[in-house]
Every structure is written in C-alpha cells, then in structure tokens.
Enzyme design. Structure first.
Site, short mmCIF file in Angstrom:
data_model
loop_
_atom_site.label_atom_id
_atom_site.label_comp_id
_atom_site.label_asym_id
_atom_site.label_seq_id
_atom_site.Cartn_x
_atom_site.Cartn_y
_atom_site.Cartn_z
N HIS A 1 0.82 -1.21 0.00
CA HIS A 1 0.00 0.00 0.00
C HIS A 1 0.86 1.26 0.00
O HIS A 1 0.68 2.16 -0.82
CB HIS A 1 -0.93 0.00 1.22
CG HIS A 1 -1.86 1.15 1.19
ND1 HIS A 1 -3.05 1.12 0.51
CD2 HIS A 1 -1.77 2.39 1.71
CE1 HIS A 1 -3.65 2.29 0.63
NE2 HIS A 1 -2.89 3.08 1.35
N HIS B 1 3.06 6.18 -1.92
CA HIS B 1 3.63 7.37 -1.29
C HIS B 1 5.14 7.42 -1.44
O HIS B 1 5.81 8.08 -0.66
CB HIS B 1 3.27 7.38 0.21
CG HIS B 1 1.81 7.40 0.47
ND1 HIS B 1 1.02 8.49 0.20
CD2 HIS B 1 0.96 6.45 0.93
CE1 HIS B 1 -0.24 8.22 0.50
NE2 HIS B 1 -0.30 6.98 0.95
N LYS C 1 -5.07 11.01 -8.28
CA LYS C 1 -4.73 10.95 -6.86
C LYS C 1 -4.93 12.35 -6.31
O LYS C 1 -4.48 13.31 -6.91
CB LYS C 1 -3.26 10.57 -6.75
CG LYS C 1 -2.70 10.57 -5.35
CD LYS C 1 -2.92 9.24 -4.69
CE LYS C 1 -2.38 9.25 -3.27
NZ LYS C 1 -2.86 8.14 -2.50
#
Length: 286
Positions: free
Chosen positions: A158, A174, A221
């Site tokens: 993730h 990220h 995003k």
C-alpha cells in the site's frame, strides 16, 4: 494544530543526518516542479494539468542499482497485483526478496537508530533476527484490505507500491522511487503540479518533501505529500517507529525534519500497517 513532538523530531533528524543513502538534489537527481496543481474548472471532470513534463527530469540510476537498500527495494515493486480485491500470491522467491530487503536496511545506521530508540521504549525485540520478524509481520503480512476475505494487501504494497480501488481510485503509492519508475514506464503521466508551502511561492528544486498531484494507470490521486530522494530505510524506519509507539487506529505526529514541518500519519490494520504518509504542513492552496 498539534504540538510539535520534540522527542521524535530529535530522533528523526538524527536519522535524516545518518541517511547516507539519500540522493542529493541537483547531483543525483533533478526535479522539474513546473506549475501549481490548480483545481478543475467548475463543471470540468478533469483536473487541470499544470505540468506538461515529468516531475523527475533525471535520476542517477547507478545509485538505484548500486546502493543495496535501493536495489533490494526496487526488486519488491513488481511483486504485487495493484487491484484491491485480487488475492496476492506470495512466491518463495518473493519471500527471499522481502528478507534481502530487510537484511539490507537492518545493516544501516538509520535503522539502528530506530531500533535503539524502540528498545529504550521496550517496543522492539533486542535480537536483530527477532526485530526483523517483527518488521516482516508489520509490513509484509498479507491481509484483506476492505470488507473482503481475500488477502489482497499488505502495508508495504500500500505505502510503497500503490493500489487501485474499484478500478479508478489510487490509494497508497507514497514513495518517490516507485513514482519515478512509473513515470519512466509512462504509467504515471501524469504529474499534475504542486502545492506551495506558506511563505514560498513554489517549491525549490532541492526540496526533499513535496505536495503533488498525479494520476496513475488512468486514476487521479488527490494532492498528497511525498519525500523525494530519501532512502527506503529512512521512510521505513520513520513509519515503523510511529506505528510501534501507539495502539491507536490512526496516529498523527507533528515533527520538524530538517527544514520541513510535517505531520506523519500512520493507520493501523490490526497488527499491521494499513497506510503511512507525510503531510507537509503550511502548504497553501492560494
């Protein structure tokens, strides 16, 4: 606004200073910040794209290949199925790769500082092999992300790789190395621009934390902050410390690392990391 956590700021600055693998802006890579990420016009379905070019103008790939923590990290990025709801299959080779990555980061000063700090707090196993098992469980143990019964996700996937939910929404992703590699493969066009910090009209090309907007595999995003140039062990250590310090579902700590005032956010999924990311404070949408 949350008070600055001085103890964590001190630790994270020691880690920042010890991060010898961090790539140097202007030397090991250059970024091209371009335009501000503007909101779409009323009635527009698309986000205005204020960046025609890629974010990463260039990155010294020799660093990514020759620095062991980067090289082992990159080998993990293709081990995941990006759609949520699709069960992950972990092969014996992938287990070996996960272990090689953990071995590489555990050999760094950055992770040693994190381990020492957690030991003082009685939150980590003293023996490195046991600590490694702890890290494996936190980051690589699979779980079902949302109301599903298929183990389709893990903290590492993730945070560092990114996932697509319902075929349209980007969640996670990220990490700057993954962002760069996806740009290289034309999976991300998709850098849409930045948000500026207060008292700054635009980021400098040597800023090592940016708030950016992008789209990936056709999905947008929202604006998110990301570290740029840092080593994988640095982010891994930061989020591990915050995860282990609290039992809360969501933990936010305000810290100042180098010149950046950040909120570090970690969501827990049972005994594992759900997600983790920085929020650059004092960004202005003006």
């Amino acid at each position: 606004r949350m008070a600055l956590n001085r103890e964590l700021s001190k630790l994270f600055n020691e880690m920042w200073d010890a991060d010898v693998h961090r790539l140097r802006p202007g030397k090991d890579y250059t970024i091209d910040v371009q335009g501000k990420a503007g909101p779409a016009q009323p009635g527009d379905s698309a986000v205005q794209d204020n960046a025609a070019r890629r974010l990463f103008h260039n990155v010294n790939e020799e660093c990514l290949r020759s620095i062991k923590t980067f090289a082992t990290f990159i080998s993990l990025l293709d081990n995941y199925e990006t759609s949520t709801g699709v069960a992950e299959v972990v092969t014996p080779e992938e287990i070996v790769e996960n272990n090689c990555f953990l071995d590489a980061i555990l050999a760094t000063e950055v992770m040693r500082l994190a381990h020492d700090y957690l030991l003082e707090k009685n939150l980590a196993k003293p023996n490195l092999a046991d600590f490694k098992d702890q890290l494996y469980d936190i980051w690589f143990q699979l779980y079902a992300r949302k109301g599903g019964d298929r183990p389709d996700s893990c903290g590492f996937e993730h945070v560092f790789v990114g996932e697509i939910r319902h075929g349209k929404e980007i969640i996670g992703l990220h990490n700057w190395v993954q962002f760069y590699l996806q740009e290289q493969r034309n999976q991300i066009d998709y850098y849409k621009g930045y948000m500026a910090r207060k008292n700054k009209t635009r980021p400098n090309k040597d800023d090592q934390v940016l708030s950016i907007k992008f789209s990936w595999k056709g999905s947008d995003k929202p604006i998110r902050s990301t570290f740029i140039g840092v080593s994988p062990e640095f982010e891994f250590a930061l989020y591990t410390v915050i995860f282990l310090l609290s039992e809360e579902k969501v933990t936010c700590e305000t810290v100042k690392i180098d010149e950046y005032e950040l909120q570090l956010v970690v969501w827990r999924h049972g005994h594992h990391i759900g997600t983790a990311y920085p929020v650059l404070l004092s960004t202005t949408s003006e």
